[in-house]
Design a protein around this motif. Structure first.
Motif, PDB file in Angstrom:
ATOM      1  N   ARG A   1      19.078  -5.628  25.496  1.00  0.00           N
ATOM      2  CA  ARG A   1      20.453  -6.101  25.909  1.00  0.00           C
ATOM      3  C   ARG A   1      21.089  -6.811  24.946  1.00  0.00           C
ATOM      4  NH1 ARG A   1      20.426 -10.198  31.135  1.00  0.00           N
ATOM      5  NH2 ARG A   1      19.532  -8.408  31.971  1.00  0.00           N
ATOM      6  N   LEU A   2      20.893  -7.408  23.887  1.00  0.00           N
ATOM      7  CA  LEU A   2      21.620  -8.029  22.854  1.00  0.00           C
ATOM      8  C   LEU A   2      22.271  -6.775  21.966  1.00  0.00           C
ATOM      9  CD1 LEU A   2      20.423 -10.678  20.470  1.00  0.00           C
ATOM     10  CD2 LEU A   2      21.370  -8.687  19.338  1.00  0.00           C
ATOM     11  N   LEU A   3      21.170  -5.857  21.931  1.00  0.00           N
ATOM     12  CA  LEU A   3      21.672  -4.647  20.946  1.00  0.00           C
ATOM     13  C   LEU A   3      22.837  -3.727  21.843  1.00  0.00           C
ATOM     14  CD1 LEU A   3      21.287  -2.984  18.399  1.00  0.00           C
ATOM     15  CD2 LEU A   3      19.958  -1.352  19.946  1.00  0.00           C
ATOM     16  N   GLU A   4      22.655  -3.868  23.081  1.00  0.00           N
ATOM     17  CA  GLU A   4      23.620  -3.208  23.910  1.00  0.00           C
ATOM     18  C   GLU A   4      24.999  -3.861  23.801  1.00  0.00           C
ATOM     19  OE1 GLU A   4      23.547  -0.554  27.892  1.00  0.00           O
ATOM     20  OE2 GLU A   4      22.484  -2.395  27.778  1.00  0.00           O
ATOM     21  N   THR A   5      25.004  -5.296  24.038  1.00  0.00           N
ATOM     22  CA  THR A   5      26.111  -6.128  24.009  1.00  0.00           C
ATOM     23  C   THR A   5      26.711  -6.120  22.621  1.00  0.00           C
ATOM     24  OG1 THR A   5      25.189  -7.920  25.477  1.00  0.00           O
ATOM     25  CG2 THR A   5      26.792  -8.685  24.243  1.00  0.00           C
ATOM     26  N   GLN A   6      26.005  -5.702  21.488  1.00  0.00           N
ATOM     27  CA  GLN A   6      26.851  -5.799  20.279  1.00  0.00           C
ATOM     28  C   GLN A   6      27.184  -4.345  19.812  1.00  0.00           C
ATOM     29  OE1 GLN A   6      26.894  -9.606  20.405  1.00  0.00           O
ATOM     30  NE2 GLN A   6      27.720  -8.813  18.350  1.00  0.00           N
ATOM     31  N   TYR A   7      26.834  -3.441  20.526  1.00  0.00           N
ATOM     32  CA  TYR A   7      26.965  -2.101  20.118  1.00  0.00           C
ATOM     33  C   TYR A   7      28.261  -1.687  19.545  1.00  0.00           C
ATOM     34  CZ  TYR A   7      26.812   2.972  19.884  1.00  0.00           C
ATOM     35  OH  TYR A   7      26.783   4.213  19.412  1.00  0.00           O
ATOM     36  N   GLU A   8      29.177  -2.055  20.721  1.00  0.00           N
ATOM     37  CA  GLU A   8      30.773  -1.671  20.386  1.00  0.00           C
ATOM     38  C   GLU A   8      31.183  -2.338  19.356  1.00  0.00           C
ATOM     39  OE1 GLU A   8      32.745   0.528  21.847  1.00  0.00           O
ATOM     40  OE2 GLU A   8      30.764   1.168  22.894  1.00  0.00           O
ATOM     41  N   SER A   9      30.911  -3.598  18.732  1.00  0.00           N
ATOM     42  CA  SER A   9      31.294  -4.201  17.499  1.00  0.00           C
ATOM     43  C   SER A   9      30.608  -3.494  16.625  1.00  0.00           C
ATOM     44  CB  SER A   9      30.362  -5.985  17.476  1.00  0.00           C
ATOM     45  OG  SER A   9      30.712  -6.413  16.440  1.00  0.00           O
ATOM     46  N   MET A  10      29.422  -2.970  16.491  1.00  0.00           N
ATOM     47  CA  MET A  10      28.693  -2.138  15.456  1.00  0.00           C
ATOM     48  C   MET A  10      29.775  -0.735  15.397  1.00  0.00           C
ATOM     49  SD  MET A  10      24.627  -2.422  16.561  1.00  0.00           S
ATOM     50  CE  MET A  10      24.211  -1.798  15.309  1.00  0.00           C
ATOM     51  N   LYS A  11      30.065  -0.299  16.307  1.00  0.00           N
ATOM     52  CA  LYS A  11      30.892   0.935  16.189  1.00  0.00           C
ATOM     53  C   LYS A  11      32.378   0.441  15.346  1.00  0.00           C
ATOM     54  CE  LYS A  11      31.648   3.892  19.149  1.00  0.00           C
ATOM     55  NZ  LYS A  11      31.586   4.597  20.377  1.00  0.00           N
ATOM     56  N   LYS A  12      32.866  -0.660  16.096  1.00  0.00           N
ATOM     57  CA  LYS A  12      34.112  -0.939  15.169  1.00  0.00           C
ATOM     58  C   LYS A  12      34.020  -1.179  13.915  1.00  0.00           C
ATOM     59  CE  LYS A  12      36.700  -3.578  17.554  1.00  0.00           C
ATOM     60  NZ  LYS A  12      37.044  -5.150  18.241  1.00  0.00           N
TER      61      LYS A  12
END
Length: 900
Positions: A574-585
């Motif tokens: 869930r933490l990874l999923e929450t931060q995923y869009e930030s990673m992509k950006k």
């Protein structure tokens, strides 16, 4: 007969419970034990299996959630049924919508693969205020107009009296509390809770945490009083450097809501509103995180938070125009008083000053006990080190005063500790003390985020043991709600580069999943619309320039590195999923800056910060910023590809995987010669290229040799800075150069990890030579003695000296592969994984190696015996009834001893 049968069943059940080899322990919700005031709509449950039998695995589980502890059919809201699964960590709740302020009870029953059944004790969790409409209280501002907002302010006192219902017995009482500033709350004269520096530090422009307290035992039938002191804190106190104040607002404010429930089902809500009274004529005359606190005990208002206090001269408060829809419950742990330390000695310096030495560079404050005449003024100042002559040294604190000023009320024994500040210090100077202080008069109070201990380490080398201790103490001192760079000077900011460099080591020392969950949300919030990540989070340096910021490689890559690290270590999808869009950006931000060539050659970067630069006569080569930036571009693209794959985002996984490969091609064309030499002939250059897998496989061995040769050319010294150091020994060990890694670890002269230890350090220094061999100091403008970035070597110590490393995410399957060397004769330690305690202890004595291993239930280990022949491995495995595969010895849960 029915009665007799019932008795037999009852006693047989007790006997089974007492003799069962299986137990369920450490049941938690969202990493917390019996939490109240959470706002996670679908909370996750975790538990650990304890078994006296080997090879124990969970076969199935059954979760139940109810509104009472009896789990009656009427009160049970969710029963998962028997789920065939070995999942016992972060298992999702899948029942109906949870309601605000409702307490829920839960338990889990497990069956293992050996036919044993066990059930946890009944636990609970309680929801917070899930919607802004749940807040009936109003923001209030306790200040009068006309204060000089450019200066430190008194801490206002705010109070109200109320009466509980005349009819109705109190069943429970909850206080929901937050502030713009730092509120310290009291009910009927008693302080509420154990937390300090509430509500913590977040990106205040977007969200502020609120805390929930069970105050049932503090609210009484009839008349009551409630009050708060409000400190400046991060909200309007000094931050960054050079006396910057009011970076989020000029006025502190309070929001508090007390909910009293009665046994008849009714409830009463007492919230902050215009009926509260305030004064700034209290004892805390000045308060600031950097500068300290000024306290005049003569102005104490005895009973100010108790019933019957005369507040007729106090003035009205006014409503604050602040939102409530940005209030969130804390995901991470609170900051608390953790430990108290007595001074080792009290002495006079050559300058004639009275100084106390606590023997440990710590973070917190001192508590004093004193008796003297009214009006006597005591000044307490703090320092990390003494100068060459043995005198008190504070120049490296820059503009931070770091002092307490206490005025005695006189005639009685007085005890004082500050409320709204903290210091980083080992030494304390006392001025104005009546008479001579005794060791029991001053106590050091250690504070930090209350993260559970997860790792232990000990070896045959005392200096290395002290290094590990220093790493742990630096983490403790810099994990004060956010991961800071340093805790003492006028800075104490959430520098992203320091956090990403140290994150993996942090996971071994403490369980930091929830701590980083909280902070990473602010990383994403403060990330700019164009994807740029600021240098510090919460962002204060570039907040007003959303599109024009220049993110730094290795710092801003925190957006990819830390979420992936948390996912690897804790299996927190869930933490990874929450931060995923930030990673992509973030990756897309770099792609735009790198352009079609995929070389990030523009922008402003910190580079390999504070790397060894040689002496004035012979300068060292510097790793080019564009080399570092492109290397981290590749690494972040690779991590984003892996995150996409883990989350089932197949298209993104391919997209970022291809990007990673294309960056590698561009990197090789630009930065590597046909003979395999890198254009930047530095240790950091080879470390990054090898660790990020940027070089062709056939070129990697010679690159590793060049790295080794450079280390040898420097007399077995490192030259790396913040970005190269975390990976240096990992690369050496990976390419079969373990003895060189040990040589670096054992090095005692500058630059090295043990040089500060030899110089008396009790925490990690910001610079390799914060104190030079002649006892003089590095540049006072930037010379912290509590700065954990170089402590990233701790990760290598756990994963290689102890040999504890993960195979599957979350340590479901892990590796025990110690690599003895470097003159060590033994090493032992442990790691508290999501499934239980992993331990590894090896000793070499009289030509024999002994390895002791502990594998927790519901997990498996792959064990590699160091320097053992095939015959010895087979013999050792056979003695433990274990299976040998091509990969190593496979072991289920249990304790094992191998000798060869």
């Amino acid at each position: 007969m029915k009665y007799l049968f019932g008795l037999l069943w009852f006693f047989s059940t007790i006997a089974f419970a007492q003799t069962s080899p299986l137990r369920v322990e450490q049941p938690r919700v969202e990493y917390k034990t019996n939490p109240i005031g959470i706002d996670v709509a679908l909370p996750r449950f975790s538990w650990k299996l304890i078994s006296s039998q080997r090879n124990t695995m969970q076969k199935s589980y059954q979760l139940q959630v109810a509104k009472d502890a009896k789990f009656s059919k009427k009160s049970t809201i969710w029963n998962s049924g028997d789920i065939p699964s070995d999942a016992s960590h972060l298992v999702d709740y899948q029942g109906p919508t949870l309601q605000s302020r409702q307490r829920y009870f839960w338990k889990v029953k497990v069956t293992d693969n050996l036919g044993n059944v066990a059930e946890s004790a009944v636990q609970y969790f309680e929801m917070g205020l899930m919607n802004s409409a749940d807040w009936q209280a109003q923001w209030i501002e306790p200040e009068k107009e006309g204060f000089d907002v450019k200066k430190q302010q008194p801490a206002p006192l705010i109070r109200k009296e109320f009466t509980t219902k005349s009819k109705g017995k109190i069943a429970s009482a909850r206080l929901y509390l937050t502030g713009r500033g730092l509120p310290e709350m009291y009910i009927n004269g008693q302080r509420v809770g154990q937390d300090v520096l509430v509500p913590g530090w977040t990106a205040y422009q977007a969200r502020i945490q609120y805390f929930t307290y069970d105050v049932t035992n503090q609210v009484q039938s009839g008349k009551n009083a409630i009050g708060a002191m409000l400190g400046d804190g991060w909200y309007r106190g000094n931050l960054v450097w050079e006396n910057n104040r009011n970076l989020w607002g000029t006025r502190v404010a309070l929001l508090a809501q007390l909910v009293v429930k009665y046994t008849d089902g009714s409830e009463q809500i007492i919230g902050t509103d215009e009926s509260w009274k305030a004064t700034t004529d209290g004892p805390i005359r000045e308060n600031d995180l950097y500068n300290g606190e000024t306290y005049d005990a003569r102005l104490e208002k005895n009973g100010w938070a108790s019933v019957g206090f005369d507040a007729s001269t106090w003035w009205n408060v006014k409503l604050g125009n602040y939102p409530k829809d940005n209030l969130v419950a804390p995901a991470g742990p609170p900051v608390r008083r953790i430990e108290e330390i007595k001074p080792l000695k009290i002495f006079k310096t050559p300058a004639g000053e009275t100084v106390l030495d606590f023997g440990q560079n710590m973070v917190g404050w001192v508590k004093i006990k004193v008796k003297g005449d009214a009006g006597t003024k005591i000044r307490v100042t703090h320092a990390e080190v003494l100068d060459q002559k043995g005198n008190f040294y504070t120049a490296n604190l820059r503009h931070a005063k770091c002092e307490l000023n206490y005025t005695l009320k006189g005639g009685v024994n007085e005890t004082y500790e500050p409320h709204f500040t903290f210091m980083g210090f080992r030494y304390v100077r006392l001025e104005g003390w009546p008479g001579e202080p005794a060791p029991d008069d001053v106590t050091g109070v250690v504070i930090h985020s209350d993260v559970p201990i997860s790792g232990t380490f000990e070896s045959s080398k005392p200096l290395v043991n002290q290094l590990h201790k220093n790493i742990v103490w630096s983490q403790r001192g810099n994990f004060v709600d956010v991961p800071t760079d340093c805790p003492q000077r006028d800075e104490r900011l959430g520098w992203t580069g320091d956090a990403q460099a140290f994150a993996r080591t942090a996971t071994f020392n403490r369980e930091v999943a929830s701590f980083f969950t909280k902070w990473l949300r602010d990383v994403a919030i403060d990330q700019k619309p164009n994807g740029g990540v600021p240098h510090i989070v919460p962002d204060l340096l570039q907040r007003d320039n959303p599109d024009g910021i220049k993110s730094s490689a290795g710092w801003a890559d925190v957006a990819t590195i830390v979420p992936w690290t948390m996912y690897e270590v804790y299996g927190d999808r869930r933490l990874l999923e929450t931060q995923y869009e930030s990673m992509k950006k973030w990756v897309e931000y770099i792609r735009k800056n790198a352009g079609d060539k995929l070389l990030w050659s523009n922008g402003e970067h910190f580079g390999d910060w504070l790397s060894y630069r040689g002496n004035a006569q012979i300068g060292e080569p510097v790793t080019d910023n564009d080399f570092i930036a492109t290397a981290f571009f590749a690494h972040s693209a690779h991590l984003t590809s892996k995150a996409a794959l883990a989350l089932g985002k197949a298209t993104d996984a391919v997209l970022y995987g291809e990007l990673y490969n294309n960056i590698k091609k561009a990197f090789l064309e630009e930065y590597m010669s046909p003979s395999g030499r890198l254009v930047c002939n530095t240790q950091t250059a080879y470390v990054l290229a090898l660790h990020f897998d940027l070089l062709p496989e056939n070129m990697r061995p010679q690159a590793a040799e060049r790295l080794v040769q450079d280390i040898k050319n420097h007399g077995n010294h490192l030259t790396t800075g913040f970005l190269g150091t975390p990976y240096l020994c990992h690369v050496l060990t990976r390419f079969g150069k373990n003895e060189i890694a040990y040589a670096l670890l054992n090095q005692e002269t500058y630059p090295s990890w043990l040089y500060p230890v030899k110089m008396g350090a009790t925490t990690i220094w910001e610079r390799w030579d914060g104190i030079k061999p002649d006892g003089s100091f590095q540049d006072v403008s930037m010379n912290s003695y509590n700065h954990y970035a170089y402590g990233a070597i701790g990760d290598w110590m756990y994963r290689n000296i102890l040999g504890i490393d993960l195979i599957d995410n979350g340590f479901k399957k892990f590796l025990i592969a110690p690599k003895p060397g470097g003159g060590f004769t033994y090493a032992k330690g442990s790691y508290e994984s999501p499934y239980g305690t992993i331990s590894s202890a090896w000793e070499q004595k009289d030509g024999k190696t002994t390895l002791k291993v502990s594998v927790p239930a519901n997990s498996k280990a792959l064990i590699l015996l160091p320097n053992a022949s095939v015959d010895k491995v087979n013999q050792a495995a056979k003695s433990q009834s274990l299976k040998v595969t091509a990969q190593g010895i496979e072991a289920g849960s249990g304790e094992y001893v191998f000798e060869w």
